[in-house]
Design a protein around this motif. Structure first.
Motif, PDB file in Angstrom:
ATOM      1  N   UNK A   2      51.647  11.260   8.104  1.00  0.00           N
ATOM      2  CA  UNK A   2      53.009  10.761   8.334  1.00  0.00           C
ATOM      3  C   UNK A   2      53.076   9.239   8.301  1.00  0.00           C
ATOM      4  N   UNK A   3      51.939   8.599   8.082  1.00  0.00           N
ATOM      5  CA  UNK A   3      51.895   7.139   8.092  1.00  0.00           C
ATOM      6  C   UNK A   3      52.490   6.570   9.376  1.00  0.00           C
ATOM      7  N   UNK A   4      52.157   7.173  10.486  1.00  0.00           N
ATOM      8  CA  UNK A   4      52.749   6.795  11.757  1.00  0.00           C
ATOM      9  C   UNK A   4      51.695   6.545  12.808  1.00  0.00           C
ATOM     10  N   UNK A   5      51.910   5.477  13.552  1.00  0.00           N
ATOM     11  CA  UNK A   5      51.064   5.098  14.681  1.00  0.00           C
ATOM     12  C   UNK A   5      51.848   5.387  15.955  1.00  0.00           C
ATOM     13  N   UNK A   6      51.141   5.847  16.988  1.00  0.00           N
ATOM     14  CA  UNK A   6      51.805   6.193  18.247  1.00  0.00           C
ATOM     15  C   UNK A   6      51.168   5.463  19.413  1.00  0.00           C
ATOM     16  N   UNK A   7      51.952   5.306  20.473  1.00  0.00           N
ATOM     17  CA  UNK A   7      51.425   4.851  21.746  1.00  0.00           C
ATOM     18  C   UNK A   7      52.073   5.714  22.833  1.00  0.00           C
ATOM     19  N   UNK A   8      51.287   6.609  23.391  1.00  0.00           N
ATOM     20  CA  UNK A   8      51.755   7.423  24.509  1.00  0.00           C
ATOM     21  C   UNK A   8      51.527   6.637  25.781  1.00  0.00           C
ATOM     22  N   UNK A   9      52.584   6.410  26.525  1.00  0.00           N
ATOM     23  CA  UNK A   9      52.507   5.607  27.745  1.00  0.00           C
ATOM     24  C   UNK A   9      52.893   6.474  28.930  1.00  0.00           C
ATOM     25  N   UNK A  10      51.943   6.693  29.819  1.00  0.00           N
ATOM     26  CA  UNK A  10      52.173   7.496  31.016  1.00  0.00           C
ATOM     27  C   UNK A  10      52.096   6.630  32.261  1.00  0.00           C
ATOM     28  N   UNK A  11      52.633   7.152  33.356  1.00  0.00           N
ATOM     29  CA  UNK A  11      52.585   6.456  34.635  1.00  0.00           C
ATOM     30  C   UNK A  11      53.034   5.011  34.497  1.00  0.00           C
ATOM     31  N   UNK A  12      54.181   4.830  33.886  1.00  0.00           N
ATOM     32  CA  UNK A  12      54.672   3.475  33.627  1.00  0.00           C
ATOM     33  C   UNK A  12      54.984   2.745  34.924  1.00  0.00           C
ATOM     34  N   UNK A  13      54.741   1.447  34.894  1.00  0.00           N
ATOM     35  CA  UNK A  13      54.946   0.581  36.057  1.00  0.00           C
ATOM     36  C   UNK A  13      55.955  -0.512  35.695  1.00  0.00           C
ATOM     37  N   UNK A  14      56.602  -1.085  36.685  1.00  0.00           N
ATOM     38  CA  UNK A  14      57.543  -2.178  36.381  1.00  0.00           C
ATOM     39  C   UNK A  14      56.877  -3.320  35.607  1.00  0.00           C
ATOM     40  N   UNK A  15      55.601  -3.559  35.863  1.00  0.00           N
ATOM     41  CA  UNK A  15      54.903  -4.633  35.145  1.00  0.00           C
ATOM     42  C   UNK A  15      54.632  -4.302  33.686  1.00  0.00           C
ATOM     43  N   UNK A  16      54.904  -3.079  33.262  1.00  0.00           N
ATOM     44  CA  UNK A  16      54.804  -2.717  31.852  1.00  0.00           C
ATOM     45  C   UNK A  16      56.051  -3.129  31.066  1.00  0.00           C
ATOM     46  N   UNK A  17      57.052  -3.621  31.760  1.00  0.00           N
ATOM     47  CA  UNK A  17      58.274  -4.064  31.087  1.00  0.00           C
ATOM     48  C   UNK A  17      57.960  -5.191  30.124  1.00  0.00           C
ATOM     49  N   UNK A  18      58.218  -4.960  28.849  1.00  0.00           N
ATOM     50  CA  UNK A  18      57.890  -5.917  27.789  1.00  0.00           C
ATOM     51  C   UNK A  18      58.546  -5.462  26.502  1.00  0.00           C
ATOM     52  N   UNK A  19      58.428  -6.311  25.505  1.00  0.00           N
ATOM     53  CA  UNK A  19      58.728  -5.893  24.148  1.00  0.00           C
ATOM     54  C   UNK A  19      57.403  -5.483  23.515  1.00  0.00           C
ATOM     55  N   UNK A  20      57.385  -4.317  22.900  1.00  0.00           N
ATOM     56  CA  UNK A  20      56.160  -3.751  22.353  1.00  0.00           C
ATOM     57  C   UNK A  20      56.191  -3.832  20.831  1.00  0.00           C
ATOM     58  N   UNK A  21      55.048  -4.237  20.287  1.00  0.00           N
ATOM     59  CA  UNK A  21      54.915  -4.426  18.850  1.00  0.00           C
ATOM     60  C   UNK A  21      53.739  -3.642  18.297  1.00  0.00           C
ATOM     61  N   UNK A  22      53.898  -3.099  17.111  1.00  0.00           N
ATOM     62  CA  UNK A  22      52.745  -2.590  16.392  1.00  0.00           C
ATOM     63  C   UNK A  22      52.354  -3.613  15.329  1.00  0.00           C
TER      64      UNK A  22
END
Length: 124
Positions: free
Chosen positions: A74-94
Motif C-alpha cells: 500500500x506504500x504506507x507507513x504507520x505509527x500506532x500510538x497507545x497510552x497517549x500523554x499530554x506531552x505527546x501533543x505535537x505536530x507529527x511528520x513522516x
C-alpha cells in the motif's frame, strides 16, 4: 506532495491514535522511513524509524507505547500510538531517507523528504 500524513486529532490521555503516511511517488520498501514530531517551541524529535529490511528503532520517550510499521503493498507507513500523554501533543511528520539503512541516531539531515505534518493534541 510525495508524503501525505493523516490520522491526527484530539484525544484524551490514555487513548490511542494511528497515524498513516502515504508515499505517492516512490516505493516504501527501498528506504529508511521515520516518524518525527515537533512541539511548539521545541526542536524536531525523532520518534521511530524502520529501514528497508523492516528493522525498527525507537526513541526512549515512546518506546513500549508507539509502534512503527509499513505496508509496502500500500506504500504506507504507520505509527500506532497507545497510552497517549499530554506531552505527546505535537505536530507529527513522516520522512524518507535516501538510503535503506537507518542511522542509529537519526538526524533531520538523514531525511530528504518530509510530509506536511498532522497535529496530535492530547488533553488530560
Amino acid at each position: 506532495a510525495q508524503l501525505v500524513e493523516s490520522g491526527g486529532g484530539s484525544v484524551q490521555a490514555g487513548e490511542s491514535l494511528r497515524l498513516s503516511c502515504v508515499r505517492q511517488v516512490f516505493p516504501t520498501s527501498d528506504y529508511c522511513m521515520g516518524w518525527w514530531r515537533e512541539a511548539e517551541g521545541k526542536e524536531r524529535e525523532s520518534l521511530a524509524t524502520i529501514d528497508a529490511y523492516g528493522t525498527t528503532s525507537y526513541a526512549d520517550s515512546v518506546k513500549d507505547r508507539f509502534t512503527i510499521s509499513k505496508d509496502n503493498a500500500k506504500n504506507t507507513l504507520y505509527l500506532q500510538m497507545n497510552s497517549l500523554k499530554p506531552e505527546d501533543t505535537s505536530k507529527y511528520y513522516c520522512a524518507r531517507a535516501v538510503i535503506g539503512r537507518c542511522a542509529n541516531s537519526p538526524t533531520e539531515a538523514d531525511f530528504r523528504y518530509w510530509g506536511q505534518g498532522t497535529q496530535v493534541t492530547v488533553s488530560s
